[in-house]
Each structure stands twice: as structure tokens, then as C-alpha cells.
Design a protein around this motif. Structure first.
Motif: not given
Length: 166
Positions: A124-148
Motif C-alpha cells: 500500500x505504499x506505492x501505486x502506478x497508474x496508466x491512462x489511455x486517451x481515446x479519440x474517435x476510437x483511436x489512441x491519442x495519448x498515454x499517461x504513465x503515473x508513478x506515486x508514493x
């Protein structure tokens, strides 16, 4: 039952998290990066039993603060504010109880939606997150997040920040 009992994995995210958001375009090229401090609060009995505040800072001095008050129903957290509309839910198929999934859409832009996966470490001391931004059915952006995790006591850190602002 309440939000903590229905969503015990999400309840383990309560507290203050420091991290870094890195954005990549569809070709995998880095397009932005900034630091973050997130306050994940549970306030049972409130109109918004989950409330997240995100503080962002860029190396060039820019800052941004975003508020995400949420309601709770049907084992999901629900957002509907001026920025986003969507939900968060624990992934019951994850037998390790590490995964929370989010879906949201930007208000005023129906061509863009986002899926987020959050993986909480076993301690419970760290987490990682990924976002997939999709526009009109196509990948536009990915976001990678590292947290403590900074602290579970978000109220104490909020008080410290308020005192420093005065």
C-alpha cells in the motif's frame, strides 16, 4: 454498507500521494511531464463521500489544482463535474485485489474518453497508474503515473498547507 466496506481496495488509497505524470503521444514520444500531490479523501455521510484534489507542478513554474468530488452508488464512485463525467470501480476478477479501473469522458468533448487502470502495491505504499486517451476510437495519448504514499493522514497535511499559505 458504505463506500469503505463496499470498496475496500479503493479505501486503501486514502491519503496523500506524491508522484510524476508522464504523457506520451500515440507514437510513444514524451510530450509532457509534471509532478503531482493528490489528496484522496473518504468522508462518509457527506454528499461527496469520495473527494480527490490534484495539485500539479511543472518545472517551468506552472501549477494547477483540480477538484474531483464524487458520489457513491452501486459499488462505484461517480464523477460529474465541469471537467469530467465517469466512474471508478474495483476489478473483481483481480484475485490479488490490486486493481481499480476508471472510465471518464471530458465534458463538452464527446469524441474523447479515457480508461485508467490503477495498480496498488501489496504494502500500500506505492501505486502506478496508466491512462489511455481515446479519440474517435483511436489512441491519442498515454499517461504513465508513478506515486508514493506520503501519509494516510490527509487532514493533517491539508492543515499544514493551509497554515503555510497564510
Amino acid at each position: 454498507m458504505g463506500i469503505r466496506e463496499d470498496m475496500p481496495l479503493l479505501a486503501r488509497h486514502e491519503g496523500v500521494w506524491d508522484g510524476v505524470y508522464t504523457y506520451y503521444n500515440a507514437a510513444g514520444e514524451k510530450i509532457d511531464e509534471h509532478k503531482s500531490r493528490l489528496f484522496c479523501r473518504f468522508k462518509e455521510g457527506s454528499e461527496h463521500p469520495y473527494h480527490q484534489t490534484n495539485h500539479y507542478t511543472w518545472d517551468d513554474g506552472r501549477t494547477d489544482i483540480r477538484e474531483f468530488p464524487a458520489t457513491y452508488a452501486d459499488k462505484r464512485v461517480w464523477w460529474d463535474n465541469e471537467l469530467i463525467k465517469g466512474w471508478a470501480a474495483e476489478v473483481g476478477l483481480d484475485e490479488y485485489n490490486r486493481t481499480v479501473m476508471l472510465y471518464w469522458q471530458r465534458q463538452g468533448d464527446p469524441s474523447l474518453y479515457l480508461y485508467e487502470m490503477i495498480q496498488l502495491s501489496d504494502d500500500g505504499q506505492s501505486r502506478c497508474r496508466t491512462w489511455h486517451w481515446i479519440r474517435n476510437g483511436n489512441l491519442e495519448t498515454r499517461t504513465a503515473i508513478q506515486e508514493k504514499l506520503v501519509s494516510r493522514d490527509w487532514a493533517a497535511i491539508e492543515k499544514e498547507m493551509e497554515a503555510q499559505a497564510v
